[in-house]
Design a protein around this motif. Structure first.
Motif, PDB file in Angstrom:
ATOM      1  N   ALA A   1       0.825  -1.222   0.000  1.00 25.50           N
ATOM      2  CA  ALA A   1       0.000   0.000   0.000  1.00 25.50           C
ATOM      3  C   ALA A   1       0.852   1.262   0.000  1.00 25.50           C
ATOM      4  O   ALA A   1       0.339   2.380  -0.134  1.00 25.50           O
ATOM      5  N   ASP A   2       2.162   1.087   0.154  1.00 25.30           N
ATOM      6  CA  ASP A   2       3.061   2.237   0.337  1.00 25.30           C
ATOM      7  C   ASP A   2       2.544   3.145   1.455  1.00 25.30           C
ATOM      8  O   ASP A   2       2.497   4.375   1.346  1.00 25.30           O
ATOM      9  N   HIS A   3       2.130   2.514   2.544  1.00 24.55           N
ATOM     10  CA  HIS A   3       1.598   3.256   3.684  1.00 24.55           C
ATOM     11  C   HIS A   3       1.977   2.480   4.940  1.00 24.55           C
ATOM     12  O   HIS A   3       1.571   1.318   5.089  1.00 24.55           O
ATOM     13  N   HIS A   4       2.785   3.084   5.804  1.00 24.52           N
ATOM     14  CA  HIS A   4       3.450   2.347   6.872  1.00 24.52           C
ATOM     15  C   HIS A   4       3.020   2.797   8.270  1.00 24.52           C
ATOM     16  O   HIS A   4       2.883   3.999   8.500  1.00 24.52           O
ATOM     17  N   PRO A   5       2.820   1.842   9.154  1.00 27.82           N
ATOM     18  CA  PRO A   5       2.426   2.197  10.522  1.00 27.82           C
ATOM     19  C   PRO A   5       3.605   2.711  11.327  1.00 27.82           C
ATOM     20  O   PRO A   5       4.770   2.445  11.005  1.00 27.82           O
TER      21      PRO A   5
ATOM     22  N   LEU B   1      -1.584   4.887  13.291  1.00 29.81           N
ATOM     23  CA  LEU B   1      -1.698   5.179  11.857  1.00 29.81           C
ATOM     24  C   LEU B   1      -2.029   6.650  11.648  1.00 29.81           C
ATOM     25  O   LEU B   1      -2.990   7.171  12.209  1.00 29.81           O
ATOM     26  N   THR B   2      -1.236   7.312  10.871  1.00 36.96           N
ATOM     27  CA  THR B   2      -1.502   8.661  10.412  1.00 36.96           C
ATOM     28  C   THR B   2      -0.775   8.829   9.093  1.00 36.96           C
ATOM     29  O   THR B   2       0.127   8.030   8.769  1.00 36.96           O
ATOM     30  N   THR B   3      -1.152   9.831   8.320  1.00 33.04           N
ATOM     31  CA  THR B   3      -0.540  10.001   7.000  1.00 33.04           C
ATOM     32  C   THR B   3       0.379  11.205   7.017  1.00 33.04           C
ATOM     33  O   THR B   3      -0.072  12.359   7.060  1.00 33.04           O
ATOM     34  N   HIS B   4       1.664  10.944   6.989  1.00 34.76           N
ATOM     35  CA  HIS B   4       2.648  12.042   7.089  1.00 34.76           C
ATOM     36  C   HIS B   4       2.459  13.025   5.932  1.00 34.76           C
ATOM     37  O   HIS B   4       2.502  14.222   6.095  1.00 34.76           O
ATOM     38  N   ASP B   5       2.188  12.478   4.740  1.00 30.54           N
ATOM     39  CA  ASP B   5       2.042  13.337   3.557  1.00 30.54           C
ATOM     40  C   ASP B   5       0.828  14.251   3.653  1.00 30.54           C
ATOM     41  O   ASP B   5       0.765  15.264   2.975  1.00 30.54           O
ATOM     42  N   ALA B   6      -0.146  13.869   4.470  1.00 31.03           N
ATOM     43  CA  ALA B   6      -1.364  14.683   4.611  1.00 31.03           C
ATOM     44  C   ALA B   6      -1.340  15.503   5.900  1.00 31.03           C
ATOM     45  O   ALA B   6      -2.229  16.314   6.140  1.00 31.03           O
TER      46      ALA B   6
ATOM     47  N   HIS C   1      -7.646   8.732   4.182  1.00 30.28           N
ATOM     48  CA  HIS C   1      -8.337   7.476   3.858  1.00 30.28           C
ATOM     49  C   HIS C   1      -7.360   6.309   3.870  1.00 30.28           C
ATOM     50  O   HIS C   1      -7.747   5.156   4.105  1.00 30.28           O
ATOM     51  N   ARG C   2      -6.074   6.586   3.655  1.00 33.65           N
ATOM     52  CA  ARG C   2      -5.076   5.505   3.666  1.00 33.65           C
ATOM     53  C   ARG C   2      -4.987   4.848   5.050  1.00 33.65           C
ATOM     54  O   ARG C   2      -4.792   3.638   5.162  1.00 33.65           O
ATOM     55  N   ASP C   3      -5.147   5.665   6.068  1.00 28.92           N
ATOM     56  CA  ASP C   3      -5.102   5.120   7.421  1.00 28.92           C
ATOM     57  C   ASP C   3      -6.330   4.259   7.704  1.00 28.92           C
ATOM     58  O   ASP C   3      -6.245   3.200   8.319  1.00 28.92           O
TER      59      ASP C   3
END
Ligand code: HBI
Length: 99
Positions: free
Chosen positions: A58-62, A75-80, A85-87
Motif C-alpha cells: 500500500a506504500d503506507h506504513h504504521p 496510523l496517520t498520513t505524514h504526507d497529509a 483514507h489511507r489510514d
C-alpha cells in the motif's frame, strides 16, 4: 511527493472513527491507535510480518512498537499531516488480519 494526499474532512473522520470500533483517536497526532495482545511473541511477530507486507504493497506504513506479545500501532498520513483514507484502509486491513 509530499502533500499529494488530503486529510479526512471532519465529517469523514467522525464517520470513520465510528466504524473502527477497535481503534482509538489520538487528537494530538490526528491519528488512530490500536494495541493488540497475542498469545506470544511468535504470534505477534508473525502478525507484524503480515502487516509489513500490506504496508509495502500500500506504500503506507504504521508507526508501531512490539513488547513480547503486544503490538501497539499508530496510523496517520505524514504526507497529509494527519488522518487520511489511507489510514482507514490500513486499519480495516489490519482488523481483517486480526479477525
Ligand atoms: N506511510 N504512514 C505513512 N504516511 C505517509 O505519508 C507515507 C507512508 N509511507 C510511504 C509514503 N508516505 C511515501 O508516499 C512517501 O511519501 C514517503
Amino acid at each position: 511527493m509530499t502533500g499529494t494526499i488530503e486529510p479526512l474532512s471532519e465529517e469523514d473522520r467522525v464517520e470513520a472513527l465510528d466504524a473502527l470500533d477497535e481503534w482509538d483517536y489520538d487528537e494530538a497526532r490526528d491519528a488512530i491507535t490500536r494495541t493488540i495482545t497475542f498469545a506470544d511473541f511468535s504470534e505477534a511477530f508473525a502478525f507484524m510480518t503480515r502487516v509489513a507486507l500490506l504496508a509495502e504493497k500500500a506504500d503506507h506504513h504504521p508507526e508501531w512498537s512490539n513488547v513480547w506479545n503486544r503490538v501497539e500501532i499508530l496510523l496517520t498520513t505524514h504526507d497529509a499531516g494527519g488522518l487520511s483514507h489511507r489510514d482507514v484502509d490500513m486499519a480495516e486491513a489490519i482488523d481483517g488480519l486480526v479477525g
